[in-house]
Design an enzyme around this catalytic site. Structure first.
Site, short mmCIF file in Angstrom:
data_model
loop_
_atom_site.label_atom_id
_atom_site.label_comp_id
_atom_site.label_asym_id
_atom_site.label_seq_id
_atom_site.Cartn_x
_atom_site.Cartn_y
_atom_site.Cartn_z
N ASP A 1 -8.58 -26.70 -27.90
CA ASP A 1 -9.30 -27.41 -26.84
C ASP A 1 -10.46 -28.26 -27.37
O ASP A 1 -10.65 -29.40 -26.96
CB ASP A 1 -9.83 -26.43 -25.79
CG ASP A 1 -8.72 -25.61 -25.15
OD1 ASP A 1 -7.61 -26.14 -24.99
OD2 ASP A 1 -8.97 -24.43 -24.83
N GLU B 1 -13.80 -22.89 -36.87
CA GLU B 1 -12.47 -23.41 -37.19
C GLU B 1 -12.18 -24.77 -36.60
O GLU B 1 -11.37 -25.53 -37.14
CB GLU B 1 -11.40 -22.41 -36.72
CG GLU B 1 -10.01 -22.75 -37.22
CD GLU B 1 -8.97 -21.68 -36.90
OE1 GLU B 1 -7.77 -21.94 -37.10
OE2 GLU B 1 -9.36 -20.57 -36.47
N GLU C 1 -8.35 -10.27 -52.46
CA GLU C 1 -7.27 -10.91 -51.72
C GLU C 1 -6.70 -12.07 -52.51
O GLU C 1 -7.24 -12.48 -53.54
CB GLU C 1 -7.78 -11.40 -50.35
CG GLU C 1 -8.21 -10.26 -49.44
CD GLU C 1 -8.68 -10.72 -48.08
OE1 GLU C 1 -8.89 -9.85 -47.22
OE2 GLU C 1 -8.85 -11.94 -47.87
N ARG D 1 -7.29 -23.08 -47.00
CA ARG D 1 -8.44 -22.17 -47.00
C ARG D 1 -8.21 -20.97 -47.91
O ARG D 1 -7.16 -20.33 -47.86
CB ARG D 1 -8.72 -21.69 -45.58
CG ARG D 1 -9.83 -20.64 -45.50
CD ARG D 1 -10.16 -20.31 -44.06
NE ARG D 1 -9.11 -19.60 -43.37
CZ ARG D 1 -8.92 -18.28 -43.40
NH1 ARG D 1 -9.71 -17.51 -44.14
NH2 ARG D 1 -7.95 -17.72 -42.71
N ARG E 1 -2.41 -18.63 -50.11
CA ARG E 1 -1.52 -18.51 -48.96
C ARG E 1 -0.49 -19.64 -48.87
O ARG E 1 0.65 -19.41 -48.46
CB ARG E 1 -2.35 -18.47 -47.67
CG ARG E 1 -3.12 -17.18 -47.52
CD ARG E 1 -4.03 -17.21 -46.32
NE ARG E 1 -4.73 -15.93 -46.19
CZ ARG E 1 -5.67 -15.70 -45.29
NH1 ARG E 1 -6.05 -16.67 -44.46
NH2 ARG E 1 -6.26 -14.53 -45.22
N TYR F 1 -9.59 -11.06 -34.05
CA TYR F 1 -8.33 -10.66 -34.69
C TYR F 1 -8.35 -10.81 -36.20
O TYR F 1 -7.34 -10.57 -36.86
CB TYR F 1 -7.18 -11.48 -34.09
CG TYR F 1 -6.98 -11.20 -32.61
CD1 TYR F 1 -6.20 -10.15 -32.18
CD2 TYR F 1 -7.62 -11.99 -31.65
CE1 TYR F 1 -6.04 -9.87 -30.83
CE2 TYR F 1 -7.47 -11.72 -30.29
CZ TYR F 1 -6.68 -10.67 -29.89
OH TYR F 1 -6.53 -10.39 -28.56
N SER G 1 -13.33 -17.99 -43.90
CA SER G 1 -13.52 -18.57 -42.57
C SER G 1 -14.68 -17.95 -41.80
O SER G 1 -15.53 -18.67 -41.25
CB SER G 1 -12.23 -18.45 -41.75
OG SER G 1 -11.82 -17.10 -41.67
N HIS H 1 -0.11 -18.03 -42.57
CA HIS H 1 -0.32 -16.75 -43.23
C HIS H 1 1.04 -16.21 -43.64
O HIS H 1 1.97 -16.19 -42.82
CB HIS H 1 -1.02 -15.76 -42.30
CG HIS H 1 -1.62 -14.60 -43.02
ND1 HIS H 1 -0.85 -13.61 -43.59
CD2 HIS H 1 -2.91 -14.26 -43.28
CE1 HIS H 1 -1.63 -12.72 -44.17
NE2 HIS H 1 -2.89 -13.09 -44.01
N HIS I 1 -1.73 -19.87 -38.88
CA HIS I 1 -2.88 -18.98 -38.95
C HIS I 1 -4.22 -19.69 -38.84
O HIS I 1 -5.12 -19.24 -38.14
CB HIS I 1 -2.82 -18.20 -40.27
CG HIS I 1 -3.88 -17.16 -40.43
ND1 HIS I 1 -4.00 -16.09 -39.57
CD2 HIS I 1 -4.85 -17.02 -41.36
CE1 HIS I 1 -5.01 -15.33 -39.97
NE2 HIS I 1 -5.56 -15.87 -41.05
N GLN J 1 -8.65 -9.69 -39.70
CA GLN J 1 -8.54 -8.34 -40.26
C GLN J 1 -9.26 -8.21 -41.60
O GLN J 1 -10.04 -7.30 -41.83
CB GLN J 1 -7.07 -7.97 -40.44
CG GLN J 1 -6.30 -7.79 -39.16
CD GLN J 1 -4.84 -7.41 -39.44
OE1 GLN J 1 -4.39 -7.43 -40.57
NE2 GLN J 1 -4.11 -7.10 -38.39
N GLY J 2 -8.95 -9.12 -42.53
CA GLY J 2 -9.29 -8.93 -43.93
C GLY J 2 -10.75 -8.70 -44.23
O GLY J 2 -11.15 -7.65 -44.71
N ILE K 1 -17.38 -15.97 -33.89
CA ILE K 1 -18.49 -15.73 -34.80
C ILE K 1 -19.42 -16.94 -34.91
O ILE K 1 -20.64 -16.78 -34.96
CB ILE K 1 -17.97 -15.31 -36.19
CG1 ILE K 1 -19.13 -14.88 -37.10
CG2 ILE K 1 -17.13 -16.41 -36.84
CD1 ILE K 1 -18.67 -14.27 -38.42
N ALA K 2 -18.85 -18.15 -34.93
CA ALA K 2 -19.68 -19.34 -35.08
C ALA K 2 -20.55 -19.58 -33.85
O ALA K 2 -21.77 -19.75 -33.95
CB ALA K 2 -18.80 -20.56 -35.36
#
Length: 519
Positions: A221, A374, A115, A385, A289, A46, A390, A242, A350, A48-49, A13-14
């Site tokens: 990396d 991230e 959440e 977090r 978390r 990946y 995120s 998580h 996570h 989900q929330g 996304i970033a």
């Protein structure tokens, strides 16, 4: 040699949001995106929330700020938290305009979930595949930009900086980035991939642990490359686990049971059927978390069991499937019916709350090198977090970084006098088992000594064992032909060292860092 005005390393996304924005703001400039796998294979896919954002009168910016600070154990940069929370609605509206779709209730308003760690319903989601939906919309937008070029299956080996020009560089001197050495995984050619400005958006580090929700590409990396280039790295001790990854002994990565399931009303139970998290925090399953993960870890150590349970059996079955169809289908595929059976879960690595130090525009201490997402340490997350912050951070910082760099791109000169990659004296590896075995051993070291609970003895043992792996891997790196597998191992060892060494210097328990010697 591959050239562009903007080089983006990473395709979550970033990185994608940044690429879309710099391409639109600079239509006469070229943008190259490199990704070591397919362009959609990233942590974003990946997630989900959902995305945390204040969208109605029942919530407030201050409430979101307060929740973020509480979750981060007040190690957050308060000014950054305020920026991200207050700029969130504009960024969300933007990706909605780009085609991202989020669930709505029957009255046509967004169906905002709740959440752990949140005091209000503010989680914008698309069923239980929010990240997948956002990634889809961004890739669709990328396809319409004629000045964006995507290089799949291209692996960034190292950043190109002043020391490649023969200049002396240390962590206190000025340093410049000119691009990266990139391996084409299909042709095996290492290209000088040059750019005026380079962005690292390489995601997380979860593969340094045995149990992780991160895909196999999450090997840290970008952070490792930045560290070798003398970028400043901090808060690496704060690895968020998580609490509820599906327990499957041989699975890698572990399937994530979203935080939103607990927000929907699911309970965490031990093998006796007891809800035990309330012993640790009055919020129970809806605590942050770090707290829930530590409670589960303690319960497992006391009981000797391999997992605890997530109980969804009391929830409305129709509503559960409507909100979490992929979680339901995954459970059913392994013989578990969430409407009748408890789901076995374990904590899994996570999210990396630390990373490459950046300012409020995504700039590192290396000139013309940016980092967002991230792999960066913005100060938003502090020691832990808050759920669903995120994806939001990626959107906000992509916008801020793109705006800032677009102001200066015309004044930056391309450095072309870069030497080719030197592979002289290297041979093809005779035994790949040297790489695969070291990677397995590294995961065991980090999972046994540096997971949810740590101690001074464990930290020192980890450091000694990592030193052996570092020396062996550097010898292999200097004598054999470069491969993604070898580079990933080298990067994972660097990440492990940063986590352990920075944990050794924190003599207090904060957020995701818990050392039994400082209780």
């Amino acid at each position: 040699m591959i050239q562009s005005d903007f080089l983006v390393i990473g395709s979550g996304i970033a990185g994608l949001t940044y690429a879309i924005k710099v391409a639109a703001q600079n239509p006469d400039k070229t943008v190259n995106i490199i990704t070591k796998n397919k362009i959609d294979e990233c942590n974003t896919k990946y997630a989900q929330g959902g995305i945390a954002v204040v969208l109605n009168q029942h919530d407030s910016f201050q409430s979101h700020v307060d929740d973020t600070l509480l979750a981060g154990d007040n190690l957050n940069d308060k000014s950054v938290v305020k920026i991200v929370v207050e700029e969130a609605p504009a960024r969300i509206n933007e990706i909605i305009e780009w085609g991202a779709s989020f669930d709505k209730s029957q009255n046509g308003e967004y169906d905002l979930g709740k959440e752990g760690g949140h005091s209000a319903n503010r989680i914008l989601h698309h069923k239980d595949i929010t990240g997948y939906e956002v990634e889809r919309a961004l890739l669709q937008k990328i396809a319409t930009a004629p000045n964006i070029h995507v290089y799949e299956h291209h692996y960034a080996i190292d950043l190109i900086t002043d020391h490649h020009l023969g200049l002396s560089v240390n962590r206190f001197s000025e340093n410049h980035c000119y691009g990266a050495y990139v391996l084409d995984n299909k042709t095996k050619i290492i290209h000088r991939t040059l750019a005026k400005v380079t962005l690292l958006a390489t995601g997380g580090i979860g593969q340094v642990y045995i149990h992780t929700t991160n895909p196999n590409v999450a090997t840290g990396d970008g952070i490792a490359m930045a560290y070798r280039a003398k970028a400043k790295i901090s808060d690496m001790e704060f690895v968020q686990f998580h609490p509820t990854a599906l327990y499957e002994p041989d699975a890698s990565p572990n399937f994530l049971i979203s935080e939103a399931v607990r927000g929907f009303g699911a309970y965490i139970r031990n093998v006796k059927g007891e809800r035990f998290v309330f012993k640790t925090d009055e919020r129970g399953e809806l605590a942050s978390r770090d707290i829930v993960s530590q409670a589960i870890d303690k319960e497992l150590k006391v009981s000797g069991e391999r997992f605890v349970y997530l109980d969804c059996t009391h929830l409305d079955a129709v509503d559960f499937y409507k909100h979490f169809p992929n979680i339901y289908d995954k459970c059913k595929s392994i013989g578990i019916d969430p409407t009748h059976d408890f789901i076995p879960v374990i904590p899994a690595a996570h999210y990396m709350c630390g990373g490459i130090n950046v300012d409020k525009k995504g700039r590192t201490n290396i000139t013309n090198l940016l980092a967002i997402g991230e792999c960066s340490r913005t100060g938003l997350h502090g020691a832990n977090r808050l759920a669903s912050n995120s994806l939001l951070e990626g959107l906000v910082y992509a916008h801020r970084a793109a705006e800032e760099v677009s102001k200066s791109i015309n004044s930056i000169e391309m450095q072309l006098n870069i030497p080719s990659w030197n592979a002289k004296g290297t041979l093809a590896p005779k035994e790949l088992v040297l790489i695969t075995h070291s990677r397995k051993e590294l995961k065991i070291i980090m999972s046994d000594y540096m997971a949810i609970v740590r101690s001074n003895v464990r930290i020192q043992r980890a450091l000694r064992r990592l030193e052996i792996h570092y020396k062996e891997t550097e010898d292999l790196y200097n004598s054999t032909v470069i491969s993604p597998q070898l580079c990933e191992l080298r990067n994972l060892i660097t990440i492990a060292y940063l986590i352990v060494s920075q944990a050794s210097r924190r003599h207090e328990n904060k957020g995701a860092h818990f050392n039994v010697d400082f209780v």
